[in-house]
Design a protein around this motif. Structure first.
Motif, PDB file in Angstrom:
ATOM      1  N   ALA A 237       0.859  -1.187   0.000  1.00  0.00           N
ATOM      2  CA  ALA A 237       0.000   0.000   0.000  1.00  0.00           C
ATOM      3  C   ALA A 237       0.891   1.231   0.000  1.00  0.00           C
ATOM      4  CB  ALA A 237      -0.920  -0.009   1.219  1.00  0.00           C
ATOM      5  N   PRO A 238       0.366   2.394  -0.458  1.00  0.00           N
ATOM      6  CA  PRO A 238       1.165   3.622  -0.444  1.00  0.00           C
ATOM      7  C   PRO A 238       1.721   3.923   0.943  1.00  0.00           C
ATOM      8  CG  PRO A 238      -0.801   3.957  -1.742  1.00  0.00           C
ATOM      9  CD  PRO A 238      -0.954   2.622  -1.084  1.00  0.00           C
ATOM     10  N   GLY A 239       2.993   4.318   1.007  1.00  0.00           N
ATOM     11  CA  GLY A 239       3.662   4.621   2.258  1.00  0.00           C
ATOM     12  C   GLY A 239       4.505   3.488   2.795  1.00  0.00           C
ATOM     13  N   MET A 240       4.350   2.288   2.273  1.00  0.00           N
ATOM     14  CA  MET A 240       5.114   1.144   2.767  1.00  0.00           C
ATOM     15  C   MET A 240       6.534   1.134   2.223  1.00  0.00           C
ATOM     16  SD  MET A 240       2.599  -2.167   2.911  1.00  0.00           S
ATOM     17  CE  MET A 240       1.311  -2.282   4.154  1.00  0.00           C
ATOM     18  N   VAL A 241       7.451   0.636   3.077  1.00  0.00           N
ATOM     19  CA  VAL A 241       8.849   0.444   2.679  1.00  0.00           C
ATOM     20  C   VAL A 241       8.951  -0.899   1.948  1.00  0.00           C
ATOM     21  CG1 VAL A 241      11.227   0.266   3.472  1.00  0.00           C
ATOM     22  CG2 VAL A 241       9.609   1.744   4.686  1.00  0.00           C
ATOM     23  N   VAL A 242       9.712  -0.919   0.858  1.00  0.00           N
ATOM     24  CA  VAL A 242       9.873  -2.148   0.073  1.00  0.00           C
ATOM     25  C   VAL A 242      11.354  -2.465  -0.100  1.00  0.00           C
ATOM     26  CG1 VAL A 242       7.708  -1.836  -1.178  1.00  0.00           C
ATOM     27  CG2 VAL A 242       9.829  -0.931  -2.139  1.00  0.00           C
ATOM     28  N   CYS A 243      11.600  -3.752  -0.350  1.00  0.00           N
ATOM     29  CA  CYS A 243      12.962  -4.241  -0.556  1.00  0.00           C
ATOM     30  C   CYS A 243      13.030  -5.052  -1.848  1.00  0.00           C
ATOM     31  CB  CYS A 243      13.397  -5.133   0.618  1.00  0.00           C
ATOM     32  SG  CYS A 243      13.464  -4.271   2.194  1.00  0.00           S
ATOM     33  N   ILE A 244      14.242  -5.263  -2.321  1.00  0.00           N
ATOM     34  CA  ILE A 244      14.445  -6.074  -3.525  1.00  0.00           C
ATOM     35  C   ILE A 244      14.019  -7.504  -3.227  1.00  0.00           C
ATOM     36  CG2 ILE A 244      16.201  -7.006  -5.082  1.00  0.00           C
ATOM     37  CD1 ILE A 244      17.797  -4.408  -4.563  1.00  0.00           C
ATOM     38  N   SER A 268       5.038   5.233  -3.372  1.00  0.00           N
ATOM     39  CA  SER A 268       4.598   6.618  -3.454  1.00  0.00           C
ATOM     40  C   SER A 268       3.076   6.719  -3.468  1.00  0.00           C
ATOM     41  CB  SER A 268       5.167   7.250  -4.729  1.00  0.00           C
ATOM     42  OG  SER A 268       4.784   8.594  -4.830  1.00  0.00           O
ATOM     43  N   GLY A 269       2.570   7.902  -3.057  1.00  0.00           N
ATOM     44  CA  GLY A 269       1.141   8.178  -3.174  1.00  0.00           C
ATOM     45  C   GLY A 269       0.418   8.323  -1.861  1.00  0.00           C
ATOM     46  N   ALA A 270       1.100   8.119  -0.728  1.00  0.00           N
ATOM     47  CA  ALA A 270       0.424   8.231   0.562  1.00  0.00           C
ATOM     48  C   ALA A 270       0.113   9.695   0.880  1.00  0.00           C
ATOM     49  CB  ALA A 270       1.304   7.626   1.656  1.00  0.00           C
ATOM     50  N   ASN A 271      -0.963   9.905   1.644  1.00  0.00           N
ATOM     51  CA  ASN A 271      -1.400  11.236   2.086  1.00  0.00           C
ATOM     52  C   ASN A 271      -1.607  12.208   0.913  1.00  0.00           C
ATOM     53  OD1 ASN A 271      -1.563  10.520   4.740  1.00  0.00           O
ATOM     54  ND2 ASN A 271       0.262  11.627   5.414  1.00  0.00           N
ATOM     55  N   GLY A 272      -1.931  11.683  -0.238  1.00  0.00           N
ATOM     56  CA  GLY A 272      -2.263  12.531  -1.374  1.00  0.00           C
ATOM     57  C   GLY A 272      -1.089  13.116  -2.122  1.00  0.00           C
ATOM     58  N   VAL A 273       0.151  12.759  -1.758  1.00  0.00           N
ATOM     59  CA  VAL A 273       1.325  13.265  -2.473  1.00  0.00           C
ATOM     60  C   VAL A 273       1.707  12.240  -3.551  1.00  0.00           C
ATOM     61  CG1 VAL A 273       3.718  14.013  -2.299  1.00  0.00           C
ATOM     62  CG2 VAL A 273       2.119  14.515  -0.450  1.00  0.00           C
ATOM     63  N   ALA A 274       1.494  12.623  -4.806  1.00  0.00           N
ATOM     64  CA  ALA A 274       1.682  11.698  -5.931  1.00  0.00           C
ATOM     65  C   ALA A 274       3.113  11.754  -6.454  1.00  0.00           C
ATOM     66  CB  ALA A 274       0.714  12.057  -7.050  1.00  0.00           C
ATOM     67  N   PRO A 275       3.504  10.756  -7.254  1.00  0.00           N
ATOM     68  CA  PRO A 275       4.811  10.827  -7.912  1.00  0.00           C
ATOM     69  C   PRO A 275       4.868  12.018  -8.859  1.00  0.00           C
ATOM     70  CG  PRO A 275       3.887   8.612  -8.064  1.00  0.00           C
ATOM     71  CD  PRO A 275       2.795   9.507  -7.566  1.00  0.00           C
ATOM     72  N   GLY A 276       6.006  12.701  -8.876  1.00  0.00           N
ATOM     73  CA  GLY A 276       6.163  13.809  -9.817  1.00  0.00           C
ATOM     74  C   GLY A 276       6.648  13.342 -11.164  1.00  0.00           C
ATOM     75  N   LEU A 277       7.455  12.296 -11.183  1.00  0.00           N
ATOM     76  CA  LEU A 277       8.009  11.766 -12.422  1.00  0.00           C
ATOM     77  C   LEU A 277       8.128  10.265 -12.290  1.00  0.00           C
ATOM     78  CD1 LEU A 277       9.322  12.396 -15.197  1.00  0.00           C
ATOM     79  CD2 LEU A 277      11.517  12.538 -14.003  1.00  0.00           C
ATOM     80  N   THR A 278       7.570   9.534 -13.224  1.00  0.00           N
ATOM     81  CA  THR A 278       7.630   8.077 -13.219  1.00  0.00           C
ATOM     82  C   THR A 278       8.449   7.598 -14.402  1.00  0.00           C
ATOM     83  OG1 THR A 278       5.451   7.935 -12.165  1.00  0.00           O
ATOM     84  CG2 THR A 278       6.277   5.952 -13.244  1.00  0.00           C
ATOM     85  N   LEU A 279       9.425   6.748 -14.132  1.00  0.00           N
ATOM     86  CA  LEU A 279      10.303   6.213 -15.170  1.00  0.00           C
ATOM     87  C   LEU A 279       9.953   4.756 -15.398  1.00  0.00           C
ATOM     88  CD1 LEU A 279      13.678   7.670 -13.790  1.00  0.00           C
ATOM     89  CD2 LEU A 279      12.071   8.747 -15.374  1.00  0.00           C
ATOM     90  N   ALA A 280       9.614   4.407 -16.632  1.00  0.00           N
ATOM     91  CA  ALA A 280       9.200   3.031 -16.917  1.00  0.00           C
ATOM     92  C   ALA A 280       9.389   2.716 -18.393  1.00  0.00           C
ATOM     93  CB  ALA A 280       7.740   2.823 -16.536  1.00  0.00           C
ATOM     94  N   GLN A 281       9.395   1.428 -18.699  1.00  0.00           N
ATOM     95  CA  GLN A 281       9.377   0.944 -20.073  1.00  0.00           C
ATOM     96  C   GLN A 281       8.371  -0.193 -20.133  1.00  0.00           C
ATOM     97  OE1 GLN A 281      13.142  -0.244 -21.736  1.00  0.00           O
ATOM     98  NE2 GLN A 281      12.259  -0.808 -23.706  1.00  0.00           N
TER      99      GLN A 281
END
Length: 360
Positions: A237-244, A268-281
């Protein structure tokens, strides 16, 4: 010598000038010509036989010069004064959205004598086909202007083999221009008084965009999308810490242990603060469901009971609470497992802390 005079009883069909076309209306586009019917009376007598007609368009009901030259229709059959003309006029009279008047002249018999004006010019009115083009003007070169006015046109579409553009005018001399110059590059530029200020945005056919300065106002972090595995019953869920995730290349898992050196970021995305830039392919391993922030400001779940209260400036690492961070109290044990730096307080319990993400 007796001066010849002519008059005409005119009948323009429909609400103005209307081209009458038979058959299936959806089968072919409307023609460029329109039909004009009238009764020509010369010296008080309706004429019969072939006659020549000269056609002109004027900007005024009297005086002035023809717009776009003068056209002729020769050897037109006339029966008891009744004639039908198919008029196909040049584009010049219609390049401005303004009043126009039609003048007809007749020469009878055909090929002999002088042309005699038919009494009075007739104002041209809208036709059903043209009602849908109000405010759209096309010049003789095919350039299009929409919403013309005294101060210039709000939108202009023009082009040639090496210079095609759409222009948005703010004033007569200041405007934005979206252009393609024949090199497969699309540019968005601003002109001040006709002088280029700069190319605000350039985009080539490979999707590469160039800007001088990029300001993002919809989010505050740089994120990459990953698929994230749950930690038992704890779903990501948004706000959680993740690992490889060591068992799945290019994927993440919810964090489950303290000072985990595989830590990779925060969802990203918790408390209404969204990603500013998303890098993907898309369609590769560099894609996924959850945006993982690794640079910028992100709200993060923190367990203040695991290692003490959180103060702004504290370094944060993973904790044994799934998906939660905690304060670093042993720098040696946390080396390589730091998520970032706290920017807000949490006295006790579990809650959200604003984090400046910076893996180290």
């Amino acid at each position: 010598m007796t001066r010849r005079t002519a008059n005409v009883a005119r009948a323009l069909l429909g609400a103005g000038i209307l081209a009458l076309v038979g058959g299936n209306a959806s089968a072919v586009p409307p023609p460029s010509w329109f039909s004009y019917q009238g009764v020509a009376i010369l010296d008080g007598v309706p004429i019969s036989g072939n006659a020549d007609f000269r056609i002109s368009i004027y900007a005024t009901p009297t005086g002035g010069s023809p717009i776009g030259g003068t056209g002729q229709l020769l050897n037109v059959p006339v029966a008891n004064g009744l004639f039908t003309l198919q008029l196909d006029l040049t584009p010049q009279p219609w390049t401005q959205f303004a009043d126009r008047w039609l003048q007809l002249e007749v020469r009878y018999p055909a090929g002999s004598g002088s042309y005699v004006p038919l009494a009075g010019r007739q104002r041209l009115t809208a036709a059903p086909f043209s009602l849908a083009t109000r405010g759209i003007n096309v010049d003789v070169d095919g350039n299009v202007a929409i919403g013309s006015g005294e101060d210039g046109v709000p939108l202009t579409i023009t082009g040639s083999s090496n210079d095609r553009f759409i222009q948005f005018n703010t004033t007569a001399s200041n405007y934005w221009r979206l252009s393609e110059n024949g090199t497969n590059n699309l540019s968005f530029s601003f002109f001040d008084g006709g002088t280029t200020i700069n190319d605000v945005l350039m985009l080539n056919k490979d999707g590469i965009a160039k800007v001088r300065v990029l300001q993002i106002t919809g989010g505050s972090d740089v994120a990459e999308p990953y698929d994230v595995a749950a930690a038992g019953e704890v779903e990501p869920a948004p706000g959680m810490v993740v690992c490889i995730d060591p068992d799945h290349v290019g994927k993440m898992r919810v964090s489950t242990q303290a000072c985990d050196r595989t830590v990779a970021g925060i969802i990203s995305g918790a408390n209404g603060v969204a990603p500013g830039l998303t890098l993907a392919q898309e369609g590769t391993v560099a894609d996924g469901e959850w945006p993982i922030a690794n640079v910028g400001r992100v709200w993060c779940l923190v367990d203040a009971d695991a290692n003490g209260a959180i103060e702004p400036g504290d370094l944060l690492t993973t904790s044994d609470t799934p998906g939660h961070a905690m304060k670093v109290t042993d720098p040696a044990a946390s080396q390589g497992a730091v998520i970032g730096k706290a920017m807000s307080r949490l006295e006790s319990g579990k809650g959200m802390v604003l984090v400046l993400v910076g893996l180290q």
